[in-house]
Scaffold this active site. Structure first.
Site, PDB file in Angstrom:
ATOM      1  N   GLN A 242      50.446  40.784  39.527  1.00 39.10           N
ATOM      2  CA  GLN A 242      50.679  42.151  39.035  1.00 39.10           C
ATOM      3  C   GLN A 242      49.319  42.827  38.848  1.00 39.10           C
ATOM      4  O   GLN A 242      48.361  42.191  38.412  1.00 39.10           O
ATOM      5  CB  GLN A 242      51.485  42.118  37.732  1.00 39.10           C
ATOM      6  CG  GLN A 242      52.865  41.483  37.856  1.00 39.10           C
ATOM      7  CD  GLN A 242      53.842  42.293  38.717  1.00 39.10           C
ATOM      8  OE1 GLN A 242      53.598  43.457  39.037  1.00 39.10           O
ATOM      9  NE2 GLN A 242      54.942  41.665  39.118  1.00 39.10           N
ATOM     10  N   GLU A 289      60.641  30.926  45.530  1.00 40.19           N
ATOM     11  CA  GLU A 289      59.589  31.780  46.097  1.00 40.19           C
ATOM     12  C   GLU A 289      59.395  31.356  47.560  1.00 40.19           C
ATOM     13  O   GLU A 289      59.492  30.177  47.886  1.00 40.19           O
ATOM     14  CB  GLU A 289      58.301  31.583  45.254  1.00 40.19           C
ATOM     15  CG  GLU A 289      56.990  31.916  45.898  1.00 40.19           C
ATOM     16  CD  GLU A 289      56.844  33.372  46.342  1.00 40.19           C
ATOM     17  OE1 GLU A 289      57.232  34.282  45.581  1.00 40.19           O
ATOM     18  OE2 GLU A 289      56.353  33.586  47.468  1.00 40.19           O
ATOM     19  N   CYS A 363      59.445  47.410  43.437  1.00 38.02           N
ATOM     20  CA  CYS A 363      58.327  48.289  43.785  1.00 38.02           C
ATOM     21  C   CYS A 363      58.774  49.311  44.829  1.00 38.02           C
ATOM     22  O   CYS A 363      57.935  49.920  45.487  1.00 38.02           O
ATOM     23  CB  CYS A 363      57.133  47.479  44.283  1.00 38.02           C
ATOM     24  SG  CYS A 363      57.543  46.385  45.652  1.00 38.02           S
TER      25      CYS A 363
HETATM   26  C1  LIG Z   1      56.593  41.620  44.119  1.00 41.23           C
HETATM   27  S1  LIG Z   1      56.108  39.960  44.316  1.00 41.23           S
HETATM   28  C2  LIG Z   1      56.632  39.281  42.777  1.00 41.23           C
HETATM   29  C3  LIG Z   1      56.094  37.945  42.393  1.00 41.23           C
HETATM   30  C4  LIG Z   1      56.283  37.545  40.931  1.00 41.23           C
HETATM   31  N1  LIG Z   1      57.613  37.813  40.441  1.00 41.23           N
HETATM   32  C5  LIG Z   1      55.247  38.180  40.035  1.00 41.23           C
HETATM   33  O1  LIG Z   1      55.599  39.059  39.243  1.00 41.23           O
HETATM   34  O2  LIG Z   1      54.070  37.806  40.117  1.00 41.23           O
HETATM   35  C6  LIG Z   1      57.291  39.395  45.478  1.00 41.23           C
HETATM   36  C7  LIG Z   1      57.227  37.939  45.831  1.00 41.23           C
HETATM   37  O3  LIG Z   1      58.251  37.669  46.798  1.00 41.23           O
HETATM   38  C8  LIG Z   1      57.761  36.710  47.720  1.00 41.23           C
HETATM   39  N2  LIG Z   1      58.567  36.872  48.948  1.00 41.23           N
HETATM   40  C9  LIG Z   1      58.423  37.797  49.937  1.00 41.23           C
HETATM   41  N3  LIG Z   1      59.378  37.631  50.871  1.00 41.23           N
HETATM   42  C10 LIG Z   1      60.142  36.579  50.473  1.00 41.23           C
HETATM   43  C11 LIG Z   1      61.280  35.940  51.027  1.00 41.23           C
HETATM   44  N4  LIG Z   1      61.814  36.339  52.177  1.00 41.23           N
HETATM   45  N5  LIG Z   1      61.823  34.879  50.340  1.00 41.23           N
HETATM   46  C12 LIG Z   1      61.274  34.486  49.168  1.00 41.23           C
HETATM   47  N6  LIG Z   1      60.193  35.059  48.605  1.00 41.23           N
HETATM   48  C13 LIG Z   1      59.622  36.096  49.253  1.00 41.23           C
HETATM   49  C14 LIG Z   1      56.300  37.055  47.866  1.00 41.23           C
HETATM   50  O4  LIG Z   1      55.552  35.950  48.321  1.00 41.23           O
HETATM   51  C15 LIG Z   1      55.927  37.471  46.433  1.00 41.23           C
HETATM   52  O5  LIG Z   1      55.459  36.372  45.699  1.00 41.23           O
END
Ligand SMILES: C[S@@+](CC[C@H](N)C(=O)[O-])C[C@H]1O[C@@H](n2cnc3c(N)ncnc32)[C@H](O)[C@@H]1O
Length: 410
Positions: A242, A289, A363
């Site tokens: 974040q 994740e 987001c």
């Molecule tokens: C907006 S970030 C949020 C991460 C965490 N919740 C945080 O607040 O730090 C979105 C997360 O989704 C993961 N992500 C993206 N595509 C994905 C998928 N198809 N399946 C699982 N995770 C995924 C990314 O690697 C990233 O860590």
């Protein structure tokens, strides 16, 4: 030929829009502006009648720098506009929501930034890309970055002098960690023996916690940990984090409130455990994740922490293989924080499984509203939505939302 036009609204990039449409960066709704139309743009823009929401930009680099888009608008206007973007996205899906007051991170609170840096004849130039250009703007007085991050810009310049090519622009991601600066470089020269030695020496001399080059760790003097509740996690180089600690805490408070009575929580799109690890103070958590390296970091952070309930991790692509109703049945709260694309496949399964409460962090208001509609149609109530603005003065909109099941079946 110079023309006068009236701005009717702001677009999603924060540009003013006049009928046509003509896009006018840095103009506000209700303003009369003059300039020379060039296609769908207005060149040499001058404000004829300013909006009451127009303010003097707090940053002296604002005119040239592309890092911020909305410093010419008051904080109240920007907050209201971001809230309206969310309200409109939900209304387009037929949903009305209670909007909580916007939470905006303070100036100078960004703990991570990607700096553009290029070698020059005299040395190196680091900063943000200029407005609609590839020119790098120097940002010695940036209002966004934490002062410790701003003070680290010479590190980006030193890296470009060692490993930047004369033609290309390097992207240097600087992150503040508990152990010092965590640095990840993209777009530099290919790594060879001498460069690796020089970079190792630079990491030592500058006291960096970690230095990664194109994803490869060159030096790790101290694990660059981030504190998530009682746990300390060393994320993989460049992994999602974040943008401000203040925003992270606001999102966490929103998630905690929704999941407060849960004993078993699924944290989906969990990253390195921003939510999973603090939630594990009161509940067992299963964190899912896509990036395996992030789940490993999360797991290690949990193992080293004291006083947390059980946390399990799973590396899984939730777009292709969402958790299915029989897996979701084990949880009494689900946390979702997907990337901009949203979580269409996973939300379809949540609509079938119907866990009691869902905390959704997003987001992208458009994909959030699409997914919210699926949940509402499945019998969920959208309790409230809160815009959490970690990207002040930008057009970026982030939010936290709370859903609870109002009836089973249907
Ligand atoms: C907006 S970030 C949020 C991460 C965490 N919740 C945080 O607040 O730090 C979105 C997360 O989704 C993961 N992500 C993206 N595509 C994905 C998928 N198809 N399946 C699982 N995770 C995924 C990314 O690697 C990233 O860590």
């Amino acid at each position: 030929m110079t023309q006068e036009i009236t701005i009717i609204r702001l677009g999603h990039q924060g540009d003013g829009i006049a009928p046509g449409p003509i896009y006018v960066p840095r103009a506000l709704p209700g303003e009369v502006v003059s300039g020379t139309p060039e296609g769908d743009r207005l060149a040499d823009m001058r404000v004829v009648t300013p909006s009451p929401h127009r303010v003097a930009p707090p940053c002296r680099h604002y005119r040239a720098c592309g890092g911020c888009q909305l410093q010419h608008a008051s904080d109240g206007f920007v907050a209201e506009w971001k809230q309206e973007v969310v309200r409109a996205a939900l209304a387009a899906q037929g949903i009305e929501a209670v909007m909580r007051p916007v939470h905006t991170s303070p100036p100078r609170s960004r703990r991570r930034a990607t700096i553009a840096v290029r070698r020059t004849k005299k040395g190196a130039l680091a900063g943000f890309h200029g407005r609609a250009s590839d020119v790098i703007t120097e940002i010695s007085d940036c209002q966004l970055l934490d002062p410790a991050l701003l003070a680290a810009i010479p590190v980006a310049e030193a890296l470009a002098m060692l490993g930047g090519s004369r033609k290309g622009v390097m992207a240097v991601t600087l992150t503040l960690s508990d152990a010092g600066l965590d640095v990840a470089v993209r777009g530099g020269k290919p790594l060879d023996g001498p460069l690796e030695v020089a970079l190792g020496q630079l990491a030592e001399a500058q006291g960096l916690a970690r230095l990664a080059w194109e994803g490869e760790v060159i030096a790790m003097r101290h694990p660059p940990t981030q504190r998530f509740g009682k746990a300390a996690v060393a994320p993989p180089p460049g992994a999602f984090l974040q943008a401000t600690r203040d925003g992270e805490q606001a999102l966490l408070a929103a998630v905690r409130e929704t999941a407060r009575n849960a004993r078993r929580v699924a944290d989906l799109f969990a990253g390195c455990g921003t939510f999973a690890l603090p939630l594990a103070e009161t509940a067992e958590v299963h964190a899912v994740e896509g990036e395996a390296a992030m789940t490993v970091a999360l797991d290690q952070g949990w193992r080293r922490a004291a006083g947390l309930k059980r946390v399990t991790t799973e590396a899984r692509d939730l777009f292709r293989r969402p958790l299915l109703p029989d897996e979701l049945a084990a949880f009494d709260a689900v946390v979702l924080d997907p990337p901009r694309a949203g979580a269409e496949a996973q939300v379809a399964e949540l609509a079938r499984a119907k866990p009691p409460v869902i905390a959704y962090v997003s987001c992208n208001p458009v994909t959030f509203a699409r997914d919210a509609k699926t949940l509402v149609q499945a019998g969920y109530r959208l309790n409230w939505v809160q815009v959490v603005d970690q990207f002040r003065w930008s057009a970026h909109v982030e939010l936290a939302a709370s859903f609870s099941r109002v009836h089973i079946g249907g």
